[in-house]
Design an enzyme around this catalytic site. Structure first.
Site, short mmCIF file in Angstrom:
data_model
loop_
_atom_site.label_atom_id
_atom_site.label_comp_id
_atom_site.label_asym_id
_atom_site.label_seq_id
_atom_site.Cartn_x
_atom_site.Cartn_y
_atom_site.Cartn_z
N GLY A 46 -31.85 -30.66 -11.77
CA GLY A 46 -32.28 -29.74 -10.73
C GLY A 46 -32.94 -28.51 -11.34
CB ILE A 71 -23.00 -28.42 -12.85
CG1 ILE A 71 -22.26 -29.66 -13.39
CG2 ILE A 71 -23.93 -27.83 -13.91
CD1 ILE A 71 -21.41 -29.43 -14.61
CB CYS A 129 -29.68 -25.88 -2.27
SG CYS A 129 -30.32 -26.93 -3.56
CG ASN A 191 -26.74 -34.30 -3.97
OD1 ASN A 191 -25.89 -34.26 -4.87
ND2 ASN A 191 -27.82 -33.56 -4.00
N GLY A 243 -22.29 -44.14 -6.99
CA GLY A 243 -21.29 -45.06 -7.50
C GLY A 243 -21.82 -46.30 -8.18
C1 LIG Z 1 -22.76 -33.61 -13.36
C2 LIG Z 1 -23.65 -33.89 -12.18
C3 LIG Z 1 -24.77 -33.07 -11.97
C4 LIG Z 1 -25.62 -33.31 -10.88
N1 LIG Z 1 -26.72 -32.50 -10.70
C5 LIG Z 1 -27.57 -32.75 -9.66
C6 LIG Z 1 -28.75 -31.96 -9.48
O1 LIG Z 1 -29.05 -31.06 -10.27
N2 LIG Z 1 -29.54 -32.24 -8.41
C7 LIG Z 1 -29.25 -33.26 -7.54
O2 LIG Z 1 -30.01 -33.49 -6.58
N3 LIG Z 1 -28.16 -34.05 -7.70
C8 LIG Z 1 -27.32 -33.80 -8.75
N4 LIG Z 1 -26.21 -34.60 -8.91
C9 LIG Z 1 -25.97 -35.72 -7.98
C10 LIG Z 1 -26.45 -37.05 -8.57
O3 LIG Z 1 -27.83 -37.02 -8.85
C11 LIG Z 1 -26.14 -38.22 -7.60
O4 LIG Z 1 -26.81 -38.01 -6.39
C12 LIG Z 1 -24.65 -38.37 -7.31
O5 LIG Z 1 -23.88 -38.05 -8.44
C13 LIG Z 1 -24.28 -39.78 -6.82
O6 LIG Z 1 -24.53 -40.75 -7.81
P1 LIG Z 1 -23.38 -41.32 -8.81
O7 LIG Z 1 -22.20 -41.66 -7.97
O8 LIG Z 1 -24.02 -42.47 -9.49
O9 LIG Z 1 -23.06 -40.18 -9.77
C14 LIG Z 1 -25.34 -34.37 -9.99
C15 LIG Z 1 -24.22 -35.20 -10.22
C16 LIG Z 1 -23.39 -34.97 -11.30
C17 LIG Z 1 -22.22 -35.89 -11.52
#
Ligand SMILES: Cc1cc2nc3c(=O)[nH]c(=O)nc-3n(C[C@H](O)[C@H](O)[C@H](O)COP(=O)(O)O)c2cc1C
Length: 316
Positions: A46, A71, A129, A191, A243
């Protein structure tokens, strides 16, 4: 040899797999593990108009089958980020820049800088956001706000505009339609889901920010349901995530209607999960006798419809 290419807006991706924003930095930490050209796209973290230190620690907590993160959009700001994005120019995969802001002006400011950066092939707009002008309510929770924001950003760019939806809403399809009406080329979801954890020894919330975003295998069924609902409601491509930690998970999202998938938290467990997922999708298509990945996009809906016809049920 099955064809893995997919189209997201103006981008043609060599395969439908990309890392999710915030879970892959700018690719630097992953480059020693595999050639980044094996990715369909690279989604960077981001990016805000000004540098952002993020939230104070503790910012992470493990949960059963997942993790909470708070974060808080830590990033160097768009002026420094653009150099990191430029460094990815010849990596062999298009770069999608995740854009964040707390006001329309802040989103505009990021795009204004990146318009001149050729390596920034597309924008993924994080609408989870908090909107300062709406008392901190996330942009992505109100269809009227989403539509207005997307229209405004659409007027600034001809690059591919992907809107990343928040799952923390009651009617995800309504928000998706608002983004499509506003001029989005594609949507990405989900997200993180809002959650919290409490330490029974200190008797205090674990995260300094109190709440954090839940992701990882725990959220997959919710994400899959939302991808199904959204792909039924809109006519633009969807990047599904939430996931995913294997090719089998990824195929579920494709069958539900996603055109491509993104992998987040699983990268922290297995740094080669993305290329392994590409290989696994390839193997699945070969074994099942499909000549292209596009043939399986939304196939579960068609199969579901057939069952509905057979039993006389009305299925939409
Ligand atoms: C440590 C961390 C940081 C993330 N930072 C962002 C971000 O900066 N912008 C955003 O749109 N989503 C962010 N996400 C969300 C992920 O891009 C994703 O949408 C979400 O984790 C679901 O996918 P997953 O279950 O595979 O992790 C973040 C997720 C994690 C775990």
């Amino acid at each position: 040899m099955p064809d893995l290419t997919v189209k997201i807006g103006q981008l043609t991706l060599k395969n439908p797999v990309m890392p999710a924003s915030g879970c892959f930095g700018y690719g630097e930490e992953y480059a020693p593990f595999f050639d980044l050209a094996r990715l369909g796209a690279i989604v960077v973290k981001g990016t805000t108009a000004e540098p952002c230190a993020g939230n104070p620690p503790v910012r992470l907590a493990e949960t059963p089958a997942g993790m909470l993160n708070a974060i808080g959009l830590q990033n160097p700001g768009v002026k420094a980020a653009k150099e990191k994005i430029r460094a990815l120019e010849n990596v062999g995969a298009p770069v999608i820049v995740n854009v964040a802001g707390h006001s329309v002006e802040q989103y505009r400011a990021v795009i204004a800088v990146l318009e001149e950066v050729e390596a920034a092939a597309a924008y993924e707009i994080n609408i989870s956001c908090p909107n300062v002008k709406a008392g901190g309510m996330a942009f992505g929770t109100d269809p009227a706000v989403v539509s207005a924001l997307v229209k405004e950003l659409r007027s600034l760019t001809d690059k591919t505009l992907i809107i990343k939806l928040s799952p923390n809403v009651t009617d995800i399809a309504g928000i998706a339609k608002a983004a499509e009406e506003g001029g989005a080329d594609a949507l990405s979801l989900i997200n993180t889901l809002l959650g919290m954890a409490i330490d029974t020894h200190t008797k205090r919330p674990v995260l300094a920010n109190l709440t954090g975003g839940l992701s990882g295998p725990a959220v997959k069924p919710v994400a899959l349901r939302m991808v199904w609902q959204v792909t039924e409601a809109v006519n633009i491509p969807v990047i599904g995530m939430g996931g995913i930690s294997s090719a089998q998970d990824a195929v579920e999202f494709l069958l539900a209607g996603a055109t491509a998938v993104a992998i987040g938290a699983a990268n922290f467990v297995n740094p080669t999960v993305c290329p392994e997922t590409v290989q696994g999708i390839h193997r699945y298509l070969e074994e099942e006798g499909y000549s292209s990945v596009q043939e399986i996009v939304g196939l579960a809906k068609k199969e579901w419809q057939k069952t509905g016809d057979e039993c006389g049920c009305v299925k939409k």
